[in-house]
Design a protein around this motif. Structure first.
Motif, short mmCIF file in Angstrom:
data_model
loop_
_atom_site.label_atom_id
_atom_site.label_comp_id
_atom_site.label_asym_id
_atom_site.label_seq_id
_atom_site.Cartn_x
_atom_site.Cartn_y
_atom_site.Cartn_z
N MET A 110 0.84 -1.19 0.00
CA MET A 110 0.00 0.00 0.00
C MET A 110 0.88 1.24 0.00
SD MET A 110 -2.82 1.55 2.70
CE MET A 110 -3.42 0.02 3.29
N ALA A 111 0.46 2.25 -0.77
CA ALA A 111 1.14 3.55 -0.72
C ALA A 111 0.28 4.50 0.09
CB ALA A 111 1.32 4.09 -2.13
N VAL A 112 0.91 5.19 1.03
CA VAL A 112 0.24 6.28 1.73
C VAL A 112 0.82 7.56 1.14
CG1 VAL A 112 -0.16 7.42 3.93
CG2 VAL A 112 -0.01 4.93 3.84
N ASN A 113 0.05 8.23 0.30
CA ASN A 113 0.54 9.44 -0.36
C ASN A 113 0.16 10.65 0.47
OD1 ASN A 113 1.53 8.04 -2.73
ND2 ASN A 113 -0.63 7.67 -3.22
N VAL A 114 1.15 11.23 1.12
CA VAL A 114 0.90 12.40 1.94
C VAL A 114 1.10 13.62 1.06
CG1 VAL A 114 1.52 13.65 4.03
CG2 VAL A 114 1.72 11.16 3.97
N VAL A 115 0.01 14.30 0.74
CA VAL A 115 0.11 15.47 -0.13
C VAL A 115 0.16 16.73 0.74
CG1 VAL A 115 -1.04 14.33 -2.05
CG2 VAL A 115 -2.39 15.67 -0.44
N GLY A 116 0.76 17.78 0.19
CA GLY A 116 0.86 19.04 0.94
C GLY A 116 1.95 18.95 1.99
N TYR A 150 5.20 5.10 3.07
CA TYR A 150 4.79 6.49 3.26
C TYR A 150 5.58 7.35 2.30
CZ TYR A 150 3.14 4.54 7.74
OH TYR A 150 2.53 3.78 8.71
N ARG A 151 4.91 8.19 1.52
CA ARG A 151 5.61 9.00 0.53
C ARG A 151 4.99 10.40 0.42
NH1 ARG A 151 5.38 5.95 -5.03
NH2 ARG A 151 3.16 6.39 -5.19
N GLY A 152 5.65 11.25 -0.33
CA GLY A 152 5.11 12.58 -0.57
C GLY A 152 6.00 13.65 0.04
N PRO A 153 5.74 14.90 -0.32
CA PRO A 153 6.63 15.99 0.07
C PRO A 153 6.79 16.16 1.59
CG PRO A 153 4.69 16.81 -1.15
CD PRO A 153 4.66 15.33 -1.23
N GLY A 159 5.85 -0.52 7.94
CA GLY A 159 5.73 0.71 7.18
C GLY A 159 7.13 1.20 6.87
N LEU A 160 7.34 1.67 5.66
CA LEU A 160 8.68 2.14 5.34
C LEU A 160 8.69 3.39 4.47
CD1 LEU A 160 10.42 -0.45 2.97
CD2 LEU A 160 8.06 -0.56 3.60
N ILE A 161 9.86 4.00 4.43
CA ILE A 161 10.06 5.25 3.71
C ILE A 161 11.32 5.10 2.89
CG2 ILE A 161 10.68 7.70 4.03
CD1 ILE A 161 8.88 7.62 6.59
N ALA A 162 11.27 5.55 1.64
CA ALA A 162 12.43 5.39 0.75
C ALA A 162 13.63 6.16 1.31
CB ALA A 162 12.08 5.88 -0.64
N PRO A 163 14.81 5.53 1.32
CA PRO A 163 15.99 6.23 1.81
C PRO A 163 16.40 7.34 0.85
CG PRO A 163 16.59 4.08 0.93
CD PRO A 163 15.10 4.14 0.90
N ASP A 164 16.90 8.43 1.39
CA ASP A 164 17.35 9.54 0.56
C ASP A 164 18.54 10.21 1.26
OD1 ASP A 164 16.23 10.85 2.70
OD2 ASP A 164 14.57 11.74 1.59
N ARG A 165 18.87 11.41 0.81
CA ARG A 165 20.01 12.13 1.36
C ARG A 165 19.89 12.29 2.89
NH1 ARG A 165 24.80 12.12 0.91
NH2 ARG A 165 24.43 11.59 -1.26
N THR A 166 18.67 12.57 3.37
CA THR A 166 18.44 12.71 4.82
C THR A 166 18.85 11.43 5.56
OG1 THR A 166 16.57 14.15 4.32
CG2 THR A 166 16.66 13.24 6.55
N THR A 167 18.49 10.30 4.96
CA THR A 167 18.82 9.00 5.56
C THR A 167 20.34 8.80 5.59
OG1 THR A 167 16.90 8.26 4.28
CG2 THR A 167 18.13 6.57 5.49
N PHE A 168 20.97 9.07 4.44
CA PHE A 168 22.42 8.83 4.34
C PHE A 168 23.16 9.75 5.31
CE2 PHE A 168 21.40 8.07 -0.45
CZ PHE A 168 20.68 6.95 -0.11
N LYS A 217 -2.86 -1.08 -3.19
CA LYS A 217 -3.81 -0.07 -2.73
C LYS A 217 -3.05 1.24 -2.55
CE LYS A 217 -7.24 0.85 0.85
NZ LYS A 217 -7.92 0.37 2.06
N GLU A 218 -3.73 2.36 -2.80
CA GLU A 218 -3.12 3.67 -2.51
C GLU A 218 -4.13 4.52 -1.76
OE1 GLU A 218 -0.60 5.77 -5.08
OE2 GLU A 218 -0.44 4.17 -6.58
N ILE A 219 -3.65 5.24 -0.75
CA ILE A 219 -4.53 6.17 -0.05
C ILE A 219 -3.83 7.52 0.03
CG2 ILE A 219 -5.72 4.41 1.32
CD1 ILE A 219 -3.98 5.33 3.71
N THR A 220 -4.60 8.55 0.32
CA THR A 220 -4.05 9.91 0.35
C THR A 220 -4.39 10.58 1.67
OG1 THR A 220 -4.32 10.05 -2.02
CG2 THR A 220 -4.09 12.13 -0.86
#
Ligand code: SF4
Lengths: 203, 466
Positions: B166-172, B203-206, B231-240, B275-278
């Protein structure tokens, strides 16, 4: 887990239905940190009564429990199985069992032999008439022999195979040990390890 | 078709798969604590088995350890027995352990990240339902039972049926004055305590991308509270950046190789979730719970809801029962609810960022008369760092109690408990009946709301203080 082939022993007739896992072992006994030593909690409320079947001298050393319908319902506690095993039971015969209890038993190596309630009644009568009566349970043939009578019990093929082979969940997984080792040899060397211990240099 | 982050990590850990069988997953890190491990070690012992990979296993003492007088023997006999047993098992089986008093002791989900042992793309398990905390690093992390603990100790693997994605798309973006905790509490209220059942969620989104690792851990931590397996969040510069330089993070060429792999851990553009939710973050305000499960929440500015307003009869009955247990009146403004205790701590909000936030609010102020404020750092190192920054002085000057690290009042297994009928504002993750002590009443809040509440004595946000 030891392989289960056949087992011979005397039986305890437990003429009660709907024995849930709280009655098999009450919550106050769950504080222990081992899987052993739970025999003192087994049916502890009923064992206060000197007339309770488990307290009768002729039932000492019995290894087969002939239970009433719906044995092992309720809480999922694995301790119920350990308590029965710790007490010395190897086989539970009955007509209907709680699902989680039956699955926990299979994993721990306690044989659950399902027979019709008529057969349970006959076994109760036979062992009540002769407490020294030896029952022989043959897992491969799925039979219970009692005083010359042979009855067939039910068990699913998978659990039967696991018990015959003496495979618990861990044993089953370890049949793939070559694959686990192969996976380990492929793991990148930079993946973190907890040993040797590294301590932050600052604070 | 591309893959989701979840599928990438999962597929990288399959040791064996066959039709009709669960996948056999390799486990990169197994965390162990005193409450759910004793029978697992006993099982190994009676079967004559060893811990297969002591170098992928780590134990700590946290769940029922005291937060005062830690240099003295543990007074509670059951706690003492469990802690002593863990120590003996760790010694016998060669498992690394961080005992009470050790500089790296702390809540199991705080110390893994802090040591840099939790890294992207891993599988992490622990006999504790809040293991998903580690998902903040892009790891698949989930809680397991005692039999499974034994299974992992013996084999370093676990048979697991593949969950749905499932994607939790956090918008805004999160408005000023709201935190990760408000976001996740609002999400759970929106989706219900069973909304994530059967899924691993990403969990994704800005708003998520902008969040610190601490905030991401708060979000992932509460995955189980809406039923998700992990639940997980894609690793990025903040993670590294968070990981670089930590004791167990890779260095040199290993670091480069690791970052290259970690960078690939993103959901492909053409991947499809089951599934995707917002969730709209921009509409959020401080959020608190009024009931006895984490899905019974509302904005702080709202009032205690009328159970009749719930259309689902099960929800309505649950709300009725919750209001009775919580001793709340329909229509009572949440801001007027008086508390006896404020608890800042736990693996949800016991990290340095949380303590800084709470301290910034109580600084120069006093805890209200009749209110007890308990500050329990998530780990011994968080505690030391806070002391380096002078946060302990700010808290004690305000009249709060400054404690040693552990789970403490999050679950009330140690002496830090609510008395029957007492009410708390708590930064932890569960407001179940009796969770913080028999008969205790819990309102889940962010560290900011906790601190403001301590000052006013009623549920409040920092903006209410001036
Ligand atoms: S702080 Fe609370 S939720 Fe976290 S591990 Fe401890 S008891 Fe569990």
């Amino acid at each position: 887990m030891d392989k289960f082939t056949t087992h011979t022993g005397t039986a305890v007739p437990l003429r009660r239905s709907n024995v849930d896992t709280d009655q098999i072992i009450p919550a106050v006994y769950l504080k222990r940190v081992t899987k052993s030593g739970f025999e003192d909690g087994l049916f502890s409320a009923w064992r206060q009564d000197p007339d309770f079947v488990l307290n009768q001298p002729e039932r000492q050393g019995a290894t087969i429990l002939v239970a009433g319908p719906d044995f092992g319902t309720g809480s999922s506690r694995e301790h119920a199985v350990w308590a029965l095993q710790n007490y010395g039971f190897k086989v539970i015969i009955g007509s209907r069992f709680g699902d989680i209890f039956r699955s926990n038993s299979g994993k721990a190596g306690l044989l659950i032999a399902v027979v019709d309630q008529d057969e349970v009644e006959q076994l109760w009568q036979a062992t009540e008439a002769d407490p020294a009566l030896q029952l022989t349970v043959d897992l491969k043939e799925r039979t219970i022999t009692a005083g010359g009578r042979v009855i067939t019990f039910q068990i699913d093929d998978y659990t039967q195979w696991r018990l015959l082979e003496g495979l618990d969940d861990i044993g089953l997984t370890l049949r793939h040990e070559d694959k686990i080792s192969a996976y380990e040899s492929r793991r990148p060397s930079w993946k973190p390890a907890t040993l040797p211990i590294k301590v932050a240099s600052d604070s | 078709m591309g893959k989701t982050l979840i599928e990438k990590v999962w597929d990288d850990h399959v040791v064996h798969s066959a039709a009709g069988e669960p996948d056999l997953l390799y486990i990169d890190l197994h965390l162990v604590h005193e409450v759910t491990s004793p029978q697992a070690f006993d099982g190994l012992r009676s079967a004559g088995r060893q811990v297969r990979r002591t170098d992928l296993t780590m134990a700590t003492e946290d769940h029922n350890t005291p937060t005062i007088d830690i240099d003295k023997p543990i007074a509670d006999p059951v706690s003492k027995l469990q802690v002593d047993t863990l120590r003996a098992n760790a010694e016998e089986f060669g498992v690394r352990i961080h005992s009470l008093g050790d500089i790296d002791q702390g809540v199991v989900h705080i110390i893994g990240p802090q040591l840099g042992i939790t890294q992207p793309g891993m599988t992490v398990v622990c006999g504790d339902s809040h293991t998903a905390t580690h998902g903040a690093f892009g790891a698949i992390a989930f809680g397991i039972g005692t039999s499974e603990v034994e299974h992992v100790l013996a084999t370093q693997t676990l048979p697991q049926a593949k969950p749905k994605t499932m994607a939790v798309n956090v918008v805004g973006e999160l408005p000023e004055g709201t935190t990760a905790k408000d976001l996740v509490l609002a999400l759970i209220t929106q989706e219900g305590t069973g909304g994530g059942a059967g899924y691993i969620v990403e969990y994704r989104g800005p708003a998520i991308e902008k969040m610190s690792m601490e905030g991401r851990m708060t979000i992932c931590n509460m995955s189980i509270e809406w039923g998700a397996k992990a639940g997980l969040i894609a690793p990025d510069r903040t993670t590294f950046d968070y990981l670089q330089g930590r004791p167990h993070a890779p260095t040199g060429a290993d670091w480069d190789a690791a970052v290259e792999y970690w960078t690939s851990l993103r959901t492909d553009d053409d991947a499809v979730f089951d599934k995707e939710i917002t969730l709209d973050a921009s509409a959020l305000t401080p959020f608190v719970t009024w009931g006895t499960n984490p899905g019974q929440g509302a904005p702080l500015g709202a009032a205690v809801p009328d159970p009749a307003s719930f259309t689902d009869p099960v929800d309505r009955a649950a709300a009725e029962r919750a209001l009775e247990y919580m001793d709340l009146e329909v229509g009572q403004p949440l801001r007027e609810i008086k508390v006896d205790t404020v608890f800042v701590g736990s693996c949800t909000n016991g990290r340095i960022e949380d303590l800084r936030l709470a301290a910034s609010i109580v600084e120069g102020r006093k805890v209200a008369d009749g209110v007890r404020m308990l500050i329990v750092p998530g780990s011994a190192r968080v505690r030391l760092q806070a002391m380096d920054e002078g946060l302990d002085k700010i808290f004690t000057a305000a009249g709060a109690e400054w404690r040693e690290a552990g789970c403490s009042m999050c679950l009330g297994m140690n002496p830090d408990q609510l008395a029957p009928g007492e009410r708390s504002a708590s930064t932890s993750n569960r407001n179940f009946e009796g969770r913080q002590g028999k008969g205790g009443r819990t309102h889940l809040v962010s560290p900011a709301v906790a601190a403001a509440t301590a000052v006013t004595g009623t549920l409040s946000a920092p903006a209410d203080l001036n």
